[in-house]
Design a protein around this motif. Structure first.
Motif, PDB file in Angstrom:
ATOM      1  N   MET A  32       0.734  -1.205   0.078  1.00  0.00           N
ATOM      2  CA  MET A  32      -0.176  -0.186  -0.248  1.00  0.00           C
ATOM      3  C   MET A  32       0.870   1.185   0.171  1.00  0.00           C
ATOM      4  SD  MET A  32      -3.480   0.430   1.877  1.00  0.00           S
ATOM      5  CE  MET A  32      -2.903   0.765   3.810  1.00  0.00           C
ATOM      6  N   ASN A  33       0.546   2.355  -0.944  1.00  0.00           N
ATOM      7  CA  ASN A  33       1.254   3.535  -0.829  1.00  0.00           C
ATOM      8  C   ASN A  33       0.862   4.341   0.075  1.00  0.00           C
ATOM      9  OD1 ASN A  33      -0.892   5.307  -1.882  1.00  0.00           O
ATOM     10  ND2 ASN A  33      -0.525   4.421  -3.618  1.00  0.00           N
ATOM     11  N   THR A  34       1.574   5.465   0.053  1.00  0.00           N
ATOM     12  CA  THR A  34       1.508   6.419   1.469  1.00  0.00           C
ATOM     13  C   THR A  34      -0.067   7.269   1.436  1.00  0.00           C
ATOM     14  OG1 THR A  34       3.872   6.979   1.441  1.00  0.00           O
ATOM     15  CG2 THR A  34       2.459   8.421   2.544  1.00  0.00           C
ATOM     16  N   LEU A  35      -0.162   7.534   0.268  1.00  0.00           N
ATOM     17  CA  LEU A  35      -1.712   8.077  -0.082  1.00  0.00           C
ATOM     18  C   LEU A  35      -2.711   7.327   0.510  1.00  0.00           C
ATOM     19  CD1 LEU A  35      -2.852  10.694  -1.181  1.00  0.00           C
ATOM     20  CD2 LEU A  35      -3.012   9.457  -3.312  1.00  0.00           C
ATOM     21  N   ASP A  36      -2.859   5.889  -0.022  1.00  0.00           N
ATOM     22  CA  ASP A  36      -3.851   4.980   0.200  1.00  0.00           C
ATOM     23  C   ASP A  36      -3.885   4.968   1.851  1.00  0.00           C
ATOM     24  OD1 ASP A  36      -4.413   4.326  -2.162  1.00  0.00           O
ATOM     25  OD2 ASP A  36      -3.076   2.504  -2.469  1.00  0.00           O
ATOM     26  N   ASP A  37      -2.618   4.796   2.613  1.00  0.00           N
ATOM     27  CA  ASP A  37      -2.375   4.513   3.854  1.00  0.00           C
ATOM     28  C   ASP A  37      -3.097   5.982   4.709  1.00  0.00           C
ATOM     29  OD1 ASP A  37      -1.066   3.351   6.005  1.00  0.00           O
ATOM     30  OD2 ASP A  37       0.600   4.794   5.794  1.00  0.00           O
TER      31      ASP A  37
ATOM     32  N   SER B 198     -15.896  21.830   6.016  1.00  0.00           N
ATOM     33  CA  SER B 198     -14.939  22.904   5.725  1.00  0.00           C
ATOM     34  C   SER B 198     -15.608  24.152   5.912  1.00  0.00           C
ATOM     35  CB  SER B 198     -14.000  22.497   4.378  1.00  0.00           C
ATOM     36  OG  SER B 198     -13.703  21.323   4.154  1.00  0.00           O
ATOM     37  N   ARG B 199     -16.892  24.197   5.080  1.00  0.00           N
ATOM     38  CA  ARG B 199     -17.337  25.658   4.987  1.00  0.00           C
ATOM     39  C   ARG B 199     -17.943  26.082   6.461  1.00  0.00           C
ATOM     40  NH1 ARG B 199     -16.508  29.970   4.713  1.00  0.00           N
ATOM     41  NH2 ARG B 199     -18.170  31.489   4.694  1.00  0.00           N
ATOM     42  N   ALA B 200     -18.406  25.136   7.267  1.00  0.00           N
ATOM     43  CA  ALA B 200     -18.860  25.545   8.601  1.00  0.00           C
ATOM     44  C   ALA B 200     -17.654  25.932   9.363  1.00  0.00           C
ATOM     45  CB  ALA B 200     -19.604  23.984   9.154  1.00  0.00           C
ATOM     46  N   HIS B 201     -16.567  25.214   9.186  1.00  0.00           N
ATOM     47  CA  HIS B 201     -15.435  25.843   9.888  1.00  0.00           C
ATOM     48  C   HIS B 201     -14.706  26.900   9.427  1.00  0.00           C
ATOM     49  CE1 HIS B 201     -15.116  22.963  13.343  1.00  0.00           C
ATOM     50  NE2 HIS B 201     -15.930  22.141  12.314  1.00  0.00           N
ATOM     51  N   GLY B 202     -15.384  27.595   8.316  1.00  0.00           N
ATOM     52  CA  GLY B 202     -14.733  28.949   7.782  1.00  0.00           C
ATOM     53  C   GLY B 202     -13.817  28.998   6.705  1.00  0.00           C
ATOM     54  N   ALA B 203     -13.766  27.558   6.125  1.00  0.00           N
ATOM     55  CA  ALA B 203     -12.814  27.673   4.904  1.00  0.00           C
ATOM     56  C   ALA B 203     -13.533  28.474   3.659  1.00  0.00           C
ATOM     57  CB  ALA B 203     -12.622  26.151   4.593  1.00  0.00           C
ATOM     58  N   ASP B 204     -12.647  28.832   2.851  1.00  0.00           N
ATOM     59  CA  ASP B 204     -13.103  29.372   1.509  1.00  0.00           C
ATOM     60  C   ASP B 204     -12.561  28.452   0.270  1.00  0.00           C
ATOM     61  OD1 ASP B 204     -13.819  32.190   2.625  1.00  0.00           O
ATOM     62  OD2 ASP B 204     -11.886  32.024   3.627  1.00  0.00           O
ATOM     63  N   LEU B 205     -11.408  27.942   0.775  1.00  0.00           N
ATOM     64  CA  LEU B 205     -10.774  27.114  -0.491  1.00  0.00           C
ATOM     65  C   LEU B 205     -10.827  25.576   0.185  1.00  0.00           C
ATOM     66  CD1 LEU B 205      -8.079  29.505  -0.813  1.00  0.00           C
ATOM     67  CD2 LEU B 205      -9.062  28.575  -2.902  1.00  0.00           C
ATOM     68  N   VAL B 206     -11.153  24.505  -0.626  1.00  0.00           N
ATOM     69  CA  VAL B 206     -10.765  22.989  -0.270  1.00  0.00           C
ATOM     70  C   VAL B 206      -9.672  22.471  -1.292  1.00  0.00           C
ATOM     71  CG1 VAL B 206     -12.710  22.593   1.202  1.00  0.00           C
ATOM     72  CG2 VAL B 206     -12.865  22.554  -1.215  1.00  0.00           C
ATOM     73  N   LEU B 207      -8.860  21.869  -0.886  1.00  0.00           N
ATOM     74  CA  LEU B 207      -7.846  21.108  -1.636  1.00  0.00           C
ATOM     75  C   LEU B 207      -8.919  19.693  -2.151  1.00  0.00           C
ATOM     76  CD1 LEU B 207      -5.024  20.882  -2.671  1.00  0.00           C
ATOM     77  CD2 LEU B 207      -4.349  19.310  -0.721  1.00  0.00           C
ATOM     78  N   LEU B 208      -8.664  19.516  -3.424  1.00  0.00           N
ATOM     79  CA  LEU B 208      -9.333  18.035  -3.992  1.00  0.00           C
ATOM     80  C   LEU B 208      -8.167  17.434  -4.771  1.00  0.00           C
ATOM     81  CD1 LEU B 208     -12.722  19.080  -5.315  1.00  0.00           C
ATOM     82  CD2 LEU B 208     -12.135  17.959  -3.044  1.00  0.00           C
ATOM     83  N   ILE B 209      -7.748  16.245  -4.269  1.00  0.00           N
ATOM     84  CA  ILE B 209      -6.532  15.617  -4.557  1.00  0.00           C
ATOM     85  C   ILE B 209      -6.914  14.576  -5.631  1.00  0.00           C
ATOM     86  CG2 ILE B 209      -4.393  14.264  -4.379  1.00  0.00           C
ATOM     87  CD1 ILE B 209      -4.468  15.240  -1.262  1.00  0.00           C
ATOM     88  N   VAL B 210      -6.603  15.055  -6.979  1.00  0.00           N
ATOM     89  CA  VAL B 210      -6.981  14.163  -8.206  1.00  0.00           C
ATOM     90  C   VAL B 210      -6.316  12.475  -7.975  1.00  0.00           C
ATOM     91  CG1 VAL B 210      -6.532  13.643 -10.773  1.00  0.00           C
ATOM     92  CG2 VAL B 210      -7.148  15.888  -9.701  1.00  0.00           C
ATOM     93  N   ALA B 211      -5.373  12.396  -7.413  1.00  0.00           N
ATOM     94  CA  ALA B 211      -4.843  10.948  -7.371  1.00  0.00           C
ATOM     95  C   ALA B 211      -5.672  10.196  -6.118  1.00  0.00           C
ATOM     96  CB  ALA B 211      -3.405  10.767  -6.941  1.00  0.00           C
ATOM     97  N   ALA B 212      -6.372  10.913  -5.245  1.00  0.00           N
ATOM     98  CA  ALA B 212      -7.142  10.428  -4.233  1.00  0.00           C
ATOM     99  C   ALA B 212      -8.641  10.199  -4.793  1.00  0.00           C
ATOM    100  CB  ALA B 212      -7.200  11.086  -3.069  1.00  0.00           C
TER     101      ALA B 212
ATOM    102  N   LEU C 202       2.586  12.018  -3.997  1.00  0.00           N
ATOM    103  CA  LEU C 202       1.858  11.619  -2.628  1.00  0.00           C
ATOM    104  C   LEU C 202       2.071  10.091  -2.474  1.00  0.00           C
ATOM    105  CD1 LEU C 202      -0.967  14.106  -2.479  1.00  0.00           C
ATOM    106  CD2 LEU C 202       1.115  14.205  -0.943  1.00  0.00           C
ATOM    107  N   ARG C 203       2.183   9.557  -3.653  1.00  0.00           N
ATOM    108  CA  ARG C 203       2.250   7.962  -3.551  1.00  0.00           C
ATOM    109  C   ARG C 203       3.754   7.491  -3.053  1.00  0.00           C
ATOM    110  NH1 ARG C 203      -0.214   8.847  -8.329  1.00  0.00           N
ATOM    111  NH2 ARG C 203      -2.249   8.377  -8.387  1.00  0.00           N
ATOM    112  N   THR C 204       4.679   8.087  -3.516  1.00  0.00           N
ATOM    113  CA  THR C 204       6.332   7.846  -3.379  1.00  0.00           C
ATOM    114  C   THR C 204       6.903   8.776  -2.295  1.00  0.00           C
ATOM    115  OG1 THR C 204       6.910   8.984  -5.083  1.00  0.00           O
ATOM    116  CG2 THR C 204       6.324   6.585  -5.585  1.00  0.00           C
ATOM    117  N   LEU C 205       6.311   9.969  -2.173  1.00  0.00           N
ATOM    118  CA  LEU C 205       6.895  11.124  -1.357  1.00  0.00           C
ATOM    119  C   LEU C 205       7.919  11.867  -1.971  1.00  0.00           C
ATOM    120  CD1 LEU C 205       6.276  10.135   2.182  1.00  0.00           C
ATOM    121  CD2 LEU C 205       4.714  11.409   0.949  1.00  0.00           C
TER     122      LEU C 205
END
Ligand SMILES: O=P(O)(O)OC[C@@H](O)[C@@H](O)c1c[nH]c2ccccc12
Length: 268
Positions: A1-6, A129-143, A191-194
Motif C-alpha cells: 500500500m502506498n502512502t496516499l492509500d495509507d 470545511s465551510r462550517a469551519h470557515g474555509a474559503d478553499l478546499v484541496l481536492l487531490i485528483v490522485a485520491a 504523494l504515493r512515493t513522497l
C-alpha cells in the motif's frame, strides 16, 4: 500500500467517528447560516505579482516533525502581516498533526482566504470545511475516482467553496480540466512515493489553459524558487516547511512575496 492509500484509510476512520457526533444535516444548516466563502480565483491570480499561500504545518510523512506551532492563529497572523494572499491549514491528524480547531483558530485571526488542506474523499468534509470557515478546499485528483472528483467539485462550488484541484502528472491535469477545475495546484511531491521533482510545474504548466489559476506546490525553499516559479507562469505558490521552520515566519513570507514581485516586473 502506498502512502496516499495509507493516509486515506486513517482519514476515513476519523470521518466515520465525526459523522456520528455531528450529522451532515446539522453541518449543512450551519453552512446555510454562515453563507458562501470568499471567491478566491481572482484573489489568487498572479497578474499583479506572484501570490503566496502560506501553510500552517506541524509535520509531514516526508519530513516528520517540522514545528510545534502552539499558536496556529498567531502564526497565521504573521503570515498575513508578511503579505500572504491566503493561509493553508493542514487539518489531517495522523500524518500532519493538524485538526479542524486549527482552522477555527486561524479564521479568528486573519482576513485573507483560508484553505482547508486535507484528504477530502466525501461530501461530508466539504460541509464541514465551510462550517469551519474555509474559503478553499484541496481536492487531490490522485485520491479520487473521476465521478467523485466531479461531484465534489460541483458541490464545493455550490456551497461557496473554491476547489483547489491538485495534480502531479499530465493525465491528472486532463482529469482536473475535464471535471471543470478553474484553480489547479501542481504538486512537486508525488504523494504515493513522497518523491520530490521540482521540474513538475514547468512540465505541466503548458497543459493548463490561460484563465485557469496555476499554483506551484511543495518544496519551495526560498526567494529563488519563488522567482523561478513566477518566471514559469505560476500565479501563486503554496509553501509550508520553509515558512514554519525558519524562525521569522513574517519575514520568510515577505521575502517570497518580494521575489515574486521583482520577477513579475522583470518579465514585463
Ligand atoms: O512543506 P512544503 O514542501 O512547502 O509543502 C507545502 C504543501 O505544498 C504540501 O504540504 C502539500 C501539497 N499537497 C499536499 C497534500 C496533502 C498534504 C500536504 C500537501
Amino acid at each position: 500500500m502506498n502512502t496516499l492509500d495509507d493516509i486515506i484509510g486513517a482519514v476515513r476512520k476519523d470521518l466515520t467517528a465525526r459523522r456520528r457526533l455531528i450529522p451532515e444535516a446539522e453541518l449543512s444548516d450551519q453552512v446555510a447560516e454562515v453563507g458562501p466563502g470568499l471567491d478566491c480565483a481572482a484573489l489568487l491570480s498572479g497578474t499583479d505579482g506572484l501570490k503566496v499561500i502560506a501553510e500552517v504545518k506541524r509535520s509531514s510523512p516526508a519530513k516528520g516533525n517540522l514545528a510545534d506551532i502552539l499558536d496556529p492563529g498567531g502564526l497565521a497572523a504573521e503570515y498575513e502581516a508578511g503579505g500572504a494572499a491566503a493561509i493553508s491549514v493542514l487539518t489531517e491528524r495522523h500524518r500532519f498533526g493538524g485538526c479542524l480547531a486549527d482552522l477555527d483558530a486561524v479564521g479568528a485571526r486573519v482576513r485573507v482566504p483560508l484553505l482547508r488542506k486535507d484528504f477530502i474523499v466525501d461530501p461530508y468534509q466539504l460541509w464541514e470545511s465551510r462550517a469551519h470557515g474555509a474559503d478553499l478546499v484541496l481536492l487531490i485528483v490522485a485520491a479520487l475516482e473521476q465521478p467523485l472528483l466531479a461531484e465534489l467539485l460541483a458541490l464545493a462550488a455550490e456551497i461557496g467553496l473554491t476547489p483547489l484541484v491538485e495534480v502531479h502528472d499530465e493525465t491528472e491535469v486532463k482529469r482536473a480540466l475535464d471535471a471543470g477545475a478553474w484553480v489547479i495546484g501542481v504538486n512537486a511531491r508525488d504523494l504515493r512515493t513522497l518523491e520530490m521533482d521540482r521540474g513538475t510545474f514547468a512540465r505541466l504548466a503548458p497543459e493548463i489553459p490561460d484563465g485557469v489559476v496555476r499554483i506551484a506546490e511543495s518544496g519551495i525553499r526560498g526567494p529563488q524558487d519563488a522567482a523561478d516559479y513566477a518566471a514559469q507562469g505560476a500565479d501563486a505558490i503554496l509553501v509550508g516547511e520553509s515558512v514554519v521552520t525558519g524562525g521569522d515566519s513574517k519575514r520568510a513570507v515577505a521575502a517570497l512575496v518580494e521575489a515574486g514581485r521583482q520577477r513579475g516586473r522583470a518579465l514585463r
